[in-house]
Design an enzyme around this catalytic site. Structure first.
Site, PDB file in Angstrom:
ATOM      1  N   MET A 129       0.828  -1.204   0.000  1.00 51.03           N
ATOM      2  CA  MET A 129       0.000   0.000   0.000  1.00 51.03           C
ATOM      3  C   MET A 129       0.864   1.256   0.000  1.00 51.03           C
ATOM      4  O   MET A 129       1.856   1.339   0.726  1.00 51.03           O
ATOM      5  CB  MET A 129      -0.917   0.010   1.224  1.00 51.03           C
ATOM      6  N   GLN A 166      -4.114  -7.074  -7.111  1.00 54.91           N
ATOM      7  CA  GLN A 166      -4.524  -7.656  -5.832  1.00 54.91           C
ATOM      8  C   GLN A 166      -5.828  -7.024  -5.369  1.00 54.91           C
ATOM      9  O   GLN A 166      -5.956  -5.802  -5.309  1.00 54.91           O
ATOM     10  CB  GLN A 166      -3.471  -7.482  -4.735  1.00 54.91           C
ATOM     11  N   CYS A 210      -3.590  -9.002   5.012  1.00 56.62           N
ATOM     12  CA  CYS A 210      -3.484  -7.677   5.623  1.00 56.62           C
ATOM     13  C   CYS A 210      -4.126  -7.678   7.008  1.00 56.62           C
ATOM     14  O   CYS A 210      -5.279  -8.085   7.153  1.00 56.62           O
ATOM     15  CB  CYS A 210      -4.156  -6.632   4.737  1.00 56.62           C
ATOM     16  N   ARG A 239       9.495  -5.124   1.187  1.00 53.16           N
ATOM     17  CA  ARG A 239      10.190  -3.897   1.573  1.00 53.16           C
ATOM     18  C   ARG A 239      11.605  -3.819   1.012  1.00 53.16           C
ATOM     19  O   ARG A 239      12.063  -2.744   0.621  1.00 53.16           O
ATOM     20  CB  ARG A 239      10.215  -3.779   3.100  1.00 53.16           C
TER      21      ARG A 239
END
Length: 333
Positions: free
Chosen positions: A22, A73, A103, A237
């Protein structure tokens, strides 16, 4: 503008993918990452069914064919709504639809989206079947190894088995449980311990399924090691903060003989795209370059590079001149 769904899509491989994130994996980020690797599978940010069906549909689906192979997604728990969104994704040219069952945020939990769905395997199965019945592109699931209150291995197998029986053949496993009460999404990416051995056991017990490993993977050496057990690896990340890692993905994981792009070449490959962005949309350059800050890591001039593109950019009269200044710092790297 809709993407022509008749465009020839490249072969899709999940051997290496970049996770949906996100606020990060927007269309500008994905276009940049695609310059570094032709083969990596890229994912959009999670888009909820409500946003796609009742919001600015074209904005949420917008992408460039250069981003392929590309997966959308989705977040949701209504089989009918997910099927409708999957049809939109297929018509727009996406290579895959992925259901978010990982999530942990309160906001999505309250709407029965994300990791909380691990407590409802049959509902997830119904969602998956509805999407599979609606489209010809693959439907996949990204999930955790458990949630608080439902974190036994038997329950994980029940979840995967139930969703498999609905027709899902590919699962991306974030090898941590999600703590749905008491931890923030950021803490849920760091505090629950990584348990690769649980994901590895899952691959042994479901050898017919494609199993992609996600969570804590940082280097291509790690990727190579995990690929001895799993069918693919997904980086999140690390791929965002150190995007130049992708420059060697094709050569090291896909046996490509194409030359490795330098950091300088990667920077220059984005100039025309940014110029079009500035001219056609009259938008700010930092919408694109904020995703490129990690291109400068580990050498003299990296700090200045980041300053140019994150601070000075907001007061530049000629953004492209500033872009060229930043690019010069990468010359030779």
């Amino acid at each position: 503008m809709p993407i022509d769904s008749t465009v020839n899509r490249p072969a899709l491989s999940r051997r290496f993918s970049v996770a949906p994130m996100m606020d990060w994996t927007d269309r500008h980020c994905r276009f940049f990452l695609r310059q570094l690797s032709r083969n990596a599978l890229l994912y959009t940010e999670m888009v909820t069914t409500g946003a796609l069906l009742h919001g600015d549909t074209q904005r949420f689906l917008r992408h460039d064919v250069a981003e392929y192979p590309l997966a959308l997604q989705l977040g949701g728990s209504s089989p009918a709504d997910l099927a409708a969104c999957a049809k939109l994704a297929e018509a727009a040219g996406y290579n895959e639809v992925n259901l978010n069952v990982g999530c942990p945020s309160d906001r999505v939990q309250n709407n029965m989206i994300g990791a909380c769905l691990m407590a409802h395997p049959q509902l997830v199965a119904d969602c998956v079947k509805a999407m599979i019945d609606a489209v010809d592109i693959p439907v996949t699931v990204k999930h955790r190894i458990g949630i608080d209150g439902r974190d036994s291995y038997a329950e994980l197998c029940d979840f995967v088995g139930t969703v498999r029986d609905a027709g899902c053949k590919s699962f991306t496993v974030h090898a941590r449980i999600a703590i749905l009460s008491g931890l923030s999404p950021k803490e849920n990416r760091e505090i629950p311990p990584l348990r690769y051995e649980v994901a590895a056991q899952l691959k042994k017990d479901f050898p017919d399924l494609e199993l992609i490993l996600n969570g804590g993977i940082k280097t291509l050496e790690d990727c190579t090691a995990h690929l001895e057990t799993f069918d693919g690896v997904m980086l999140g990340r690390e791929a965002y903060h150190n995007p130049y890692l992708l420059a060697q993905v094709d050569q090291r994981l896909f046996a490509s003989d194409a030359p490795v792009m330098s950091r300088f070449e990667a920077m220059l490959s984005m100039r025309d795209y940014i110029a079009r962005h500035l001219q056609e949309e009259r938008a700010a350059m930092h919408h694109v370059t904020r995703h490129m800050l990690g291109l400068a890591q580990g050498f003299k001039g990296a700090r200045r590079f980041r300053q140019l593109l994150s601070v000075d950019i907001h007061k530049a009269n000629d953004p492209l001149e500033l872009f060229d200044q930043a690019a010069q710092l990468l010359e030779g790297h």
